[in-house]
Design an enzyme around this catalytic site. Sequence first.
Site, PDB file in Angstrom:
ATOM      1  N   ARG A 161       0.830  -1.212   0.000  1.00 37.55           N
ATOM      2  CA  ARG A 161       0.000   0.000   0.000  1.00 37.55           C
ATOM      3  C   ARG A 161       0.864   1.261   0.000  1.00 37.55           C
ATOM      4  O   ARG A 161       0.460   2.274  -0.572  1.00 37.55           O
ATOM      5  CB  ARG A 161      -0.924  -0.005   1.212  1.00 37.55           C
ATOM      6  CG  ARG A 161      -2.059  -0.972   1.025  1.00 37.55           C
ATOM      7  CD  ARG A 161      -3.055  -0.910   2.133  1.00 37.55           C
ATOM      8  NE  ARG A 161      -4.268  -1.606   1.749  1.00 37.55           N
ATOM      9  CZ  ARG A 161      -5.295  -1.830   2.537  1.00 37.55           C
ATOM     10  NH1 ARG A 161      -5.270  -1.411   3.777  1.00 37.55           N
ATOM     11  NH2 ARG A 161      -6.360  -2.461   2.095  1.00 37.55           N
ATOM     12  N   GLY A 172     -12.499  -4.315   1.102  1.00 32.88           N
ATOM     13  CA  GLY A 172     -13.889  -3.885   1.295  1.00 32.88           C
ATOM     14  C   GLY A 172     -14.354  -2.953   0.199  1.00 32.88           C
ATOM     15  O   GLY A 172     -15.477  -3.067  -0.313  1.00 32.88           O
ATOM     16  N   GLY A 190      -7.970  -8.585   0.221  1.00 32.37           N
ATOM     17  CA  GLY A 190      -6.660  -8.724   0.877  1.00 32.37           C
ATOM     18  C   GLY A 190      -6.180 -10.159   0.930  1.00 32.37           C
ATOM     19  O   GLY A 190      -5.010 -10.449   0.637  1.00 32.37           O
ATOM     20  N   LYS A 245     -17.686 -16.916   3.560  1.00 33.18           N
ATOM     21  CA  LYS A 245     -19.145 -16.964   3.622  1.00 33.18           C
ATOM     22  C   LYS A 245     -19.849 -16.369   2.410  1.00 33.18           C
ATOM     23  O   LYS A 245     -19.344 -15.442   1.786  1.00 33.18           O
ATOM     24  CB  LYS A 245     -19.614 -16.202   4.850  1.00 33.18           C
ATOM     25  CG  LYS A 245     -19.215 -16.870   6.135  1.00 33.18           C
ATOM     26  CD  LYS A 245     -19.734 -16.068   7.290  1.00 33.18           C
ATOM     27  CE  LYS A 245     -19.479 -16.789   8.604  1.00 33.18           C
ATOM     28  NZ  LYS A 245     -19.841 -15.963   9.738  1.00 33.18           N
TER      29      LYS A 245
HETATM   30  P1  AMP Z   1     -13.329 -13.763   2.969  1.00 26.93           P
HETATM   31  O1  AMP Z   1     -12.832 -12.765   3.978  1.00 26.93           O
HETATM   32  O2  AMP Z   1     -14.792 -13.971   3.000  1.00 26.93           O
HETATM   33  O3  AMP Z   1     -12.769 -13.541   1.576  1.00 26.93           O
HETATM   34  O4  AMP Z   1     -12.768 -15.158   3.445  1.00 26.93           O
HETATM   35  C1  AMP Z   1     -11.416 -15.466   3.545  1.00 26.93           C
HETATM   36  C2  AMP Z   1     -11.289 -16.591   4.529  1.00 26.93           C
HETATM   37  O5  AMP Z   1     -12.051 -17.668   4.084  1.00 26.93           O
HETATM   38  C3  AMP Z   1      -9.881 -17.075   4.704  1.00 26.93           C
HETATM   39  O6  AMP Z   1      -9.426 -16.720   5.985  1.00 26.93           O
HETATM   40  C4  AMP Z   1     -10.026 -18.589   4.561  1.00 26.93           C
HETATM   41  O7  AMP Z   1      -9.341 -19.293   5.584  1.00 26.93           O
HETATM   42  C5  AMP Z   1     -11.516 -18.814   4.687  1.00 26.93           C
HETATM   43  N1  AMP Z   1     -11.971 -20.043   4.015  1.00 26.93           N
HETATM   44  C6  AMP Z   1     -11.771 -20.392   2.740  1.00 26.93           C
HETATM   45  N2  AMP Z   1     -12.284 -21.599   2.483  1.00 26.93           N
HETATM   46  C7  AMP Z   1     -12.835 -22.037   3.632  1.00 26.93           C
HETATM   47  C8  AMP Z   1     -13.504 -23.237   4.018  1.00 26.93           C
HETATM   48  N3  AMP Z   1     -13.705 -24.234   3.139  1.00 26.93           N
HETATM   49  N4  AMP Z   1     -13.938 -23.345   5.274  1.00 26.93           N
HETATM   50  C9  AMP Z   1     -13.722 -22.359   6.156  1.00 26.93           C
HETATM   51  N5  AMP Z   1     -13.095 -21.201   5.864  1.00 26.93           N
HETATM   52  C10 AMP Z   1     -12.645 -21.044   4.618  1.00 26.93           C
END
Ligand code: AMP
Length: 405
Positions: free
Chosen positions: A36, A377, A354, A201
Site C-alpha cells: 500500500r 472492502g 486482501g 461466507k
Molecule cells: P473472505 O474474507 O470472505 O474472503 O474469506 C477469507 C477466509 O475464508 C480465509 O481466511 C479462509 O481461511 C476462509 N476459508 C476459505 N475456504 C474455507 C472453508 N472451506 N472453510 C472455512 N473457511 C474457509
Amino acid sequence: MIPTVRDIDIAGKQVFIRCDFNVPTDEFGNISDDRRIRAALNTIRYCLDHDCSLVLASHFKRPTPGKFEEKYSLKPVAKRLQSLLKKEVIMAKDVVGEDAMSKASNLKSGDILLLENLRFEPGETKNDIEFAKKLKKMGEIYVNDAFGASHRKHASIYALPKLYPKGKRAGGFLLSKEINFFYKIVQNPTRPFVAVVGGSKVSGKLQALINLINVVDKLIIGGGMAFTFLKAQGYEVGKSLVEDDLIEDAKKIMKKALEKNVKFYLPVDVVVAPEISDNVPIKFLPIQEIPKDWMGLDIGPATSRLFREAINDAQTILWNGPMGVFEIDKFSKGSIKMSHYISESHATTIVGGGDTADVVARAGDVDEMTFISTGGGASLELLEGKKLPGIEVLEVDKLVEETAQ
Ligand code: AMP
C-alpha cells in the site's frame, strides 16, 4: 469520471494527499507488507515533480478515538516511505494539533509531512466538519489516493473534499487505476468474462454475486461459500461451513445463472479434515462422500483441473476470495493452483480482496496478474454496484457546491 491530479493545476502548491497506509504489521510492529505504501508513490512523485509541498494523511488500524497510542503511530510508515523515496519525510507529532499545523505551514517546495494516524482524532470516523476544516488549513489542493478507505464516509474521505471547489480536488493515480479496473472492466469486459469467487461466507459476498451474475459469462465458486450452494443442491456436506439462512438465496443465484445462460461451477471434490488445524489427518474426497463429522477446507485436485478448464477461454478473469483455508499449508494447494492458472492465462486478470492478494503473493504470481486491488472492502462494494462515497464526492459538482462553506 473523476478528475485526476493530471487534470488540475497543482504546480508549486501545497497538496494534501489522503493515502491508505493501513499496512499489516507483525507481532513486533514491523511492516510485513508495504504494497500500500509503494502503491502511493506514483502520485507522491508526480506532485514532487511539480514542485509541490506535500501533507500526507492516513488512518492506521483501529485506535481508540481521541487517544494517542504508540502502537498505532504512523512513524514506521514514515520510515518506510523515507527509504522508498530516498528523501526525508517529516513526521508530525499529532494530526491537527500545534505540531502538525506549524510543520505544515513551514513546508517548502519538495518537503513531505506525514500527519499522525487520522483516527487519533474522534472527528475522523464521525465525518466531523470541524475536524475537516482543520485538515483543510494544511493543503491548497485535496487529493484522494486512498482507494481502500473510499467506501467509508469519514472526514478525510468525505467531509474534507467537499470543502474544496472544482479544480482543487482530484483523485490520485492509484484511485483512478482502481476505478478504471473495477468500474470499466465489470461494466464493459472483453468476453468471455469469468468471475472466480471464494472466501468464507456467502453472506459477505451475496450482493456482489447477485450483481456479478448479470455481467459474467461464467461464475466459479470455491472456498467455504461453496458448501452453502452444495447443500442447496442437496449434498450432505458434513461439518463444512454452511449458512442455512442463505440456502434460498443460493438457489436463486443458481436459478438466475441458468436463466441467463451463465455457466456455473462448483467444486466436485474437496480436501476434508475433522477440524481446522495443522495437525489433523486429511482426505481427498468427491463431494458426494464428505463424512458426517468432517469439513471441507480446500478444493480437491479434480476441482482444480475443472476450474482450469473453465478459465481456459477467458478474456477477463476477476478473482475474489481464496479456494480454501489457505493460511494452513495443507489447505492452501487449491488456492495456490488457482493463482497459477489465473496468472498463466492470457486474460486480463483482476484480483480483489486482501486474502486473495496474499494468496497471489505466496504463489509468487504478483507480477503475472494484470491488476491487484489494494482495497478489499472497497473493491467488493464496487462489485456490488455501489458508489463509493470518497469517489462520488470527487465527481459530483453539485454536491460540492451545495455544501462548500
Ligand atoms: P473472505 O474474507 O470472505 O474472503 O474469506 C477469507 C477466509 O475464508 C480465509 O481466511 C479462509 O481461511 C476462509 N476459508 C476459505 N475456504 C474455507 C472453508 N472451506 N472453510 C472455512 N473457511 C474457509
